[in-house]
Write an enzyme that holds these catalytic residues in place. Sequence first.
Site, PDB file in Angstrom:
ATOM      1  CE  LYS A 130      85.049  -7.787 -52.324  1.00 25.81           C
ATOM      2  NZ  LYS A 130      85.025  -8.202 -53.833  1.00 25.81           N
TER       3      LYS A 130
HETATM    4  O1  G3P Z   1      88.372  -8.713 -55.675  1.00 19.55           O
HETATM    5  C1  G3P Z   1      88.347  -7.437 -56.191  1.00 19.55           C
HETATM    6  C2  G3P Z   1      88.919  -7.354 -57.620  1.00 19.55           C
HETATM    7  O2  G3P Z   1      87.921  -8.114 -58.306  1.00 19.55           O
HETATM    8  C3  G3P Z   1      89.417  -6.072 -58.026  1.00 19.55           C
HETATM    9  O3  G3P Z   1      90.182  -6.632 -59.351  1.00 19.55           O
HETATM   10  O4  G3P Z   1      91.192  -6.313 -61.365  1.00 19.55           O
HETATM   11  O5  G3P Z   1      89.190  -4.939 -60.959  1.00 19.55           O
HETATM   12  O6  G3P Z   1      91.409  -4.345 -59.730  1.00 19.55           O
HETATM   13  P1  G3P Z   1      90.633  -5.460 -60.220  1.00 19.55           P
END
Ligand code: G3P
Length: 217
Positions: free
Chosen positions: A83
Amino acid sequence: MKFFVDTADIAEIKGLLPTGLVDGVTTNPSLIMKSGRDFREVVAEICDLVDGPVSAEVTALEADKMISEGKSLAGIAENVCVKLPLTMDGITACNALSGEGIKTNVTLCFAANQALLAAKAGATFISPFIGRLDDINIDGMELIREIRMIYDNYDFRTEILAASIRSANHVKDSALFGADVATVPPGVLKGLASHPLTDKGLKAFLDDWAKTGQKII
Ligand code: G3P
């Protein structure tokens, strides 16, 4: 549509495996911190459990260092997907790693032009962050729609991985707009089967069945 689980929690992943719904896993530095586990160790464990791609994120900011970290992470297991952040250095690293046949997931994508760069750099996956756009009053789904159109216009093979998914509606809308993959937190994934009418109907069936006094086995 493929489902990845967005977690570094081994117990959560193990719990979901029997459903057959887990096509891969995504992690990020915040999820690793939350797990309290050693990064390489937990990634290796997840890769053993899951056949599909397991995203592990570099933390360097310069392309050459990202490439070194990416190669090191790719050495953990065959299904590691490196990533990389959507910066120009990340794009450069994506170009180099993809050129060596290493799977890549370009993350923190918030604009269609960024997704175009990732596809041109040969990314395996592009991760548009739906929830974080919605958080600032920008329609995350519009980004999925735009990327789908651009990728289809030029037959880019990069898969659209809808990320920062916060709700069941995000999953449904990502599917409607043609995302190839949704990476879903375990709680949201479990909630996808829930419907009050299912619960109500099941209760009525079982109440009537009890009145028959019969057993299936
Ligand atoms: O895969 C990326 C994701 O985990 C981000 O999620 O909820 O932290 O915006 P969030």
